[in-house]
Scaffold this active site. Structure first.
Site, mmCIF file in Angstrom:
data_model
loop_
_atom_site.group_PDB
_atom_site.id
_atom_site.type_symbol
_atom_site.label_atom_id
_atom_site.label_comp_id
_atom_site.label_asym_id
_atom_site.label_seq_id
_atom_site.Cartn_x
_atom_site.Cartn_y
_atom_site.Cartn_z
ATOM 1 N N HIS A 122 2.817 -3.532 4.395
ATOM 2 C CA HIS A 122 2.430 -4.556 5.372
ATOM 3 C C HIS A 122 1.204 -4.164 6.191
ATOM 4 C CE1 HIS A 122 6.103 -6.935 4.864
ATOM 5 N NE2 HIS A 122 6.731 -5.776 4.735
ATOM 6 N N CYS A 159 4.434 -7.580 0.275
ATOM 7 C CA CYS A 159 5.890 -7.424 0.224
ATOM 8 C C CYS A 159 6.531 -8.618 -0.488
ATOM 9 C CB CYS A 159 6.443 -7.202 1.632
ATOM 10 S SG CYS A 159 8.128 -6.589 1.639
ATOM 11 N N GLU A 166 -0.632 -6.019 7.747
ATOM 12 C CA GLU A 166 -0.710 -6.885 8.936
ATOM 13 C C GLU A 166 -0.015 -6.249 10.137
ATOM 14 O OE1 GLU A 166 1.259 -7.324 6.418
ATOM 15 O OE2 GLU A 166 3.218 -8.153 7.003
#
Lengths: 299, 207
Positions: B186, B91, B188
């Protein structure tokens, strides 16, 4: 494969996710497009668009409401960082209007005059995420249960006195720590005492943290104030009146941003704190009569 | 923390770093540790010189840009990128490693390295943020569940860069060029760590 028909908008993950991306950052109150520009240039991670900063709401009195849509749109047009705006507690139509204006986050805020002294907004009904204030863990979990995607400890807005912010972040952190030390059969009573949903209490007890990002707000006026909130465990800070009620807003804003990132490095905090000029004048919270304490709004 | 590798121009054996100026860096640290990596956070030039690879997290790219230049870490990282150190940007991190930024804030710069133009906030405001499943042929099956939050996209792909994943309308949202890797979304946040492993494999291949 992906096409727009399989895109899911407004999920909890997407709403809470934007707050995750704001972590380690400073969200600044602005009342004009020009201030929004100064905030973005100084390194704000988002701006809060409002008509009067809390210090002015306090001194001018009267009913404080959602800002004029023209003002919010002018600020959205001026900057490309996220723009937040405030709705009154319980005023779901102000929230509908703010969502229609395409703000990035709504703050259901005790700084404005409450519109409902019993209910908060049902935040699950919205695609736009909400941040809500809390003075303790029970209040935070009640807001999350209503759909808040981010929590900020309340502090006492518009004072420049950081003591209430300190009290609220310490209280929330201490109550979380206490939950993690309880045995499973004690969590039922803990939920009752916190006046919070049992499932959320169990989640906090297991993970040792809120299920959403926790910022701190209310009375932060200096780089050292911001760094102290970070050392106390905040994920980031809101600075309201502290910047644009000070002598040199651009320099103070940039200094608070740097102190928030290097919150654990006193040498950096010292360096950025030099020559900032006048901080906002401030009011000691102890001098405020109880009816004028904004943190007590919210139920 | 930098240990004996401090000042070593090519710290191919050091820990991997996560840029920790702002954003969701703790989540990346936790994912990388879960995959068995030795991880340090990076805010200063000396930390940038001690690492063998870098993840740049999600967050606000304009803030990371300003802080990275104010504290000298940008210059150190640009040297490391030029040496071929693996970098993975998610991002805001993708924006940071793009050579060209579209719709940046006034004066916004990037570290550069990836021969692409990245458009900031390409989908609109937060109400346009979304989740979707995404085919990533380089990572195989199953599709990756991707979270796009006020996300950027790769608007122009230079001849040196390769698209790794696109939305149905052809918009490029994952890109690779040598040891540089970027995603608009994302990983994560979702528990699917194949991109992080792909990055760690690049780090391991250099040591």
């Amino acid at each position: 494969m992906s096409d727009s028909s399989t895109h899911e908008f407004g999920s909890s993950r997407v709403k809470r996710g934007l707050a995750e991306m704001l972590k380690g950052g400073v969200i600044m109150d602005v009342v004009t497009a020009e201030q929004a520009r100064i905030a973005e240039d100084a390194g704000a991670v988002a701006v809060m668009a409002l008509e009067r900063v809390p210090a002015d709401i306090r001194s001018q009195g009267g009913v404080a409401r959602m800002s004029d849509p023209d003002l919010i749109e002018a600020i959205i047009a001026e900057v490309s960082i996220p723009v937040m705006a405030k709705a009154r507690i319980g005023h779901f139509v102000e929230a509908q209007v703010l969502q229609a204006l395409n703000v990035d986050y709504i703050d259901e805020s005790e700084v404005l005059s409450p519109a409902d002294y019993v209910n908060h907004i049902d935040k699950w009904d919205f695609t736009v995420p909400f941040v809500c204030g809390a003075t303790n863990l029970g209040e935070a979990l009640r807001r999350i249960n209503e759909g808040a995607a981010m929590i900020r400890s309340k502090g006492e807005a518009g004072t420049g006195d950081v003591s209430e912010a300190t009290k609220h972040i310490r209280t929330i952190k201490a109550e979380i720590a206490r939950l993690t030390s309880l045995s499973k059969d004690e969590l039922y009573v803990a939920a009752k005492d916190l006046q919070a949903p049992y499932d959320l209490v169990v989640e906090v007890a297991e993970t040792g943290k809120l299920p959403v990002v926790l910022f701190t707000a209310g009375g932060v006026a200096t780089p050292a104030d911001a760094a102290m909130m970070m050392q106390l465990g905040a994920d980031g800070v809101f600075v309201g009146s502290g910047i644009f009620k000070s002598g040199n807003p651009a320099q103070r804003a940039a200094a608070v941003v740097k102190a928030t990132t290097f919150y654990d490095d006193p040498a950096v905090i010292a360096e950025v704190s030099r020559g900032l000029g006048e901080a906002m004048v401030g009011i000691n919270v102890a001098d405020l009569a109880a009816p004028h304490r904004l943190a007590e709004r919210g139920w | 923390m930098a240990g004996s590798s401090q000042g070593d121009p090519v710290a191919a054996h050091g820990p991997v770093g996560v840029l920790a100026l702002q954003g969701d860096f703790r989540e990346h640290v936790s994912v990388l540790r879960g995959l068995g990596a030795d991880v340090v956070t990076v805010r200063r030039p000396e930390e940038a010189r001690s690492i063998s690879g870098l993840v740049i997290p999600g967050g606000e790219s304009s803030v990371m840009d300003k802080l990275s230049r104010s504290f000298g870490v940008a210059e150190a990282l640009q040297e490391r990128i030029a040496e071929g150190m693996p970098v993975y940007g998610t991002c805001a991190g993708l924006i940071m490693i793009a050579d060209r930024i579209l719709d940046g804030i006034r004066g916004q710069q990037s570290l550069g390295g990836l021969d692409v133009a990245v458009r900031r906030n390409a989908f609109g405001s937060q109400t346009d943020s979304f989740e979707a499943d995404l085919d990533v042929p380089a990572l195989g099956d199953p599709p990756m569940h991707a979270v796009f939050i006020r996300a950027p996209v790769v608007a122009e792909l230079g001849p040196e860069a390769t698209a790794l994943a696109s939305l149905a309308d052809g918009t490029v949202v994952a890109v690779e060029q040598g040891n540089l890797l970027g995603t608009s979304f994302h990983p994560e946040m979702t528990g699917d760590h194949r991109f992080h492993q792909y990055f760690l494999d690049k780090v391991a291949a250099r040591s």
